[in-house]
Design a protein around this motif. Sequence first.
Motif, PDB file in Angstrom:
ATOM      1  N   ILE A  53       1.068  -1.363   0.330  1.00 12.01           N
ATOM      2  CA  ILE A  53      -0.253  -0.014   0.079  1.00 12.01           C
ATOM      3  C   ILE A  53       1.033   1.380   0.037  1.00 12.01           C
ATOM      4  O   ILE A  53       1.135   2.651  -0.805  1.00 12.01           O
ATOM      5  N   LYS A  56       2.097   1.920  -3.516  1.00 11.61           N
ATOM      6  CA  LYS A  56       1.665   2.234  -4.880  1.00 11.61           C
ATOM      7  C   LYS A  56       1.067   3.917  -4.256  1.00 11.61           C
ATOM      8  O   LYS A  56       0.665   4.561  -5.867  1.00 11.61           O
ATOM      9  N   ILE A  77      -5.303   0.253  -4.464  1.00  9.93           N
ATOM     10  CA  ILE A  77      -4.636   0.530  -3.377  1.00  9.93           C
ATOM     11  C   ILE A  77      -6.375   0.150  -2.350  1.00  9.93           C
ATOM     12  O   ILE A  77      -6.256  -0.269  -1.178  1.00  9.93           O
ATOM     13  N   LEU A  80      -5.950  -3.220  -1.773  1.00 10.76           N
ATOM     14  CA  LEU A  80      -5.516  -4.064  -0.723  1.00 10.76           C
ATOM     15  C   LEU A  80      -5.776  -2.989   0.786  1.00 10.76           C
ATOM     16  O   LEU A  80      -5.404  -3.873   2.046  1.00 10.76           O
ATOM     17  N   LEU A  81      -6.101  -2.205   0.628  1.00 12.98           N
ATOM     18  CA  LEU A  81      -7.254  -1.840   1.930  1.00 12.98           C
ATOM     19  C   LEU A  81      -7.871  -3.096   3.014  1.00 12.98           C
ATOM     20  O   LEU A  81      -8.160  -2.999   3.979  1.00 12.98           O
ATOM     21  N   LYS A  84      -5.889  -5.753   3.732  1.00 12.01           N
ATOM     22  CA  LYS A  84      -5.461  -5.344   5.465  1.00 12.01           C
ATOM     23  C   LYS A  84      -6.288  -5.183   6.839  1.00 12.01           C
ATOM     24  O   LYS A  84      -6.465  -6.396   7.745  1.00 12.01           O
TER      25      LYS A  84
END
Length: 283
Positions: A53, A56, A77, A80-81, A84
Motif C-alpha cells: 500500500i 502504491k 490501493i 489492499l486496504l 488488510k
Amino acid sequence: MARNAEKAMTALARFRQAQLEEGKVKERRPFLASECSELPKAEKWRRQIISEISKKVAQIQNAGLGEFRIRDLNDEINKLLREKGHWEVRIKELGGPDYARIGPRMLDHEGKEVPGNRGYKYFGAARDLPGVRELFEKEPAPAPRKTRGELMKDVDAEYYGYRDEDDGVLLPLEAQYEKQAVLEAVHRWKTERESRVSGEKQQEEEEEESIYTVYNEEPDDQEEQEEQEGEDGGLAFIAHVPVPSQKEVEEALVRRKKMELLQRYASETLQAQSQEARALLGL
C-alpha cells in the motif's frame, strides 16, 4: 495417480522442494485470510500488505501517470486496504492484537472518502481527476445568525435616520423636490380656480333670468279668451298678487327659524318676554 507421481519425481520438482526447505523461495500469500491458522504468518502477511500500500500510494502522487493508470492504482490501493482489514480480523481471531482499534492511522489520513460513499477513498492525484474534484467541493457554510444582543450593538442614531443630513446630499435634494412640489400644487390650484370661475360665470348666465318675475300674458287669439271664460258664460278675472322678493323670503325663513329655536330651547318666561318685546316693537 501415476501421472502425478511422475511429476513429483522430476528434477524440477525435487529442486523446488529443496529450495522450499532451505527457505530461498518466497511463500505466496493466501488468497483468503481464513486459510491462515498461524498468528506469526498472519502478521507477516499484514505487514506485506502495508508495504504494498505504501509503494502504491507513493506512485499515485505522480499526476503524469495518466488518468487510467491513476484510476487503476487507486482501485488497487482500496483493494489492499480491504484485504488488510480482513487480515486484522483474522489476527484478532487467532488471539493477536486488535489493530483496527489500536493500530496507527498513517495510511488512512492520506486518502479522502467521498461523502455518502463510505469505504472507498481517493489518494494523491486521484483526488484531482475529472468528476472526482466536484465530489469533494463543499458548499459554503451559511453565515452564523447573530443573536439579539449582537444586533442591538449596531443600533445607534444613524440607524434611526438622525444623521441622514450630515452628508450634505439629502438636504439639497429635498429642497429641489419641495420646490417642484410647490410649483405643481400652485399650477393645479390655478387650473382648478379657472375652471371653477368659468363654471360660475356660465351658471350665472343661465340663471340671469329672475325666477320671481311675473309675466302678465294676454290671450293672443279668440280661442284662449274663450277658454278663460267660466261655465256661466262670464269672463274669468285674474288676480295679480304681489310676489315677495327673495330678501323678504329669507327674512321670513329666519324669523320662522328663530321661533322654532325659542320654542324648543327657551323657557316659558323667556318666550313671554320675547312676545312682549315684539308687541312693543310692533312686530
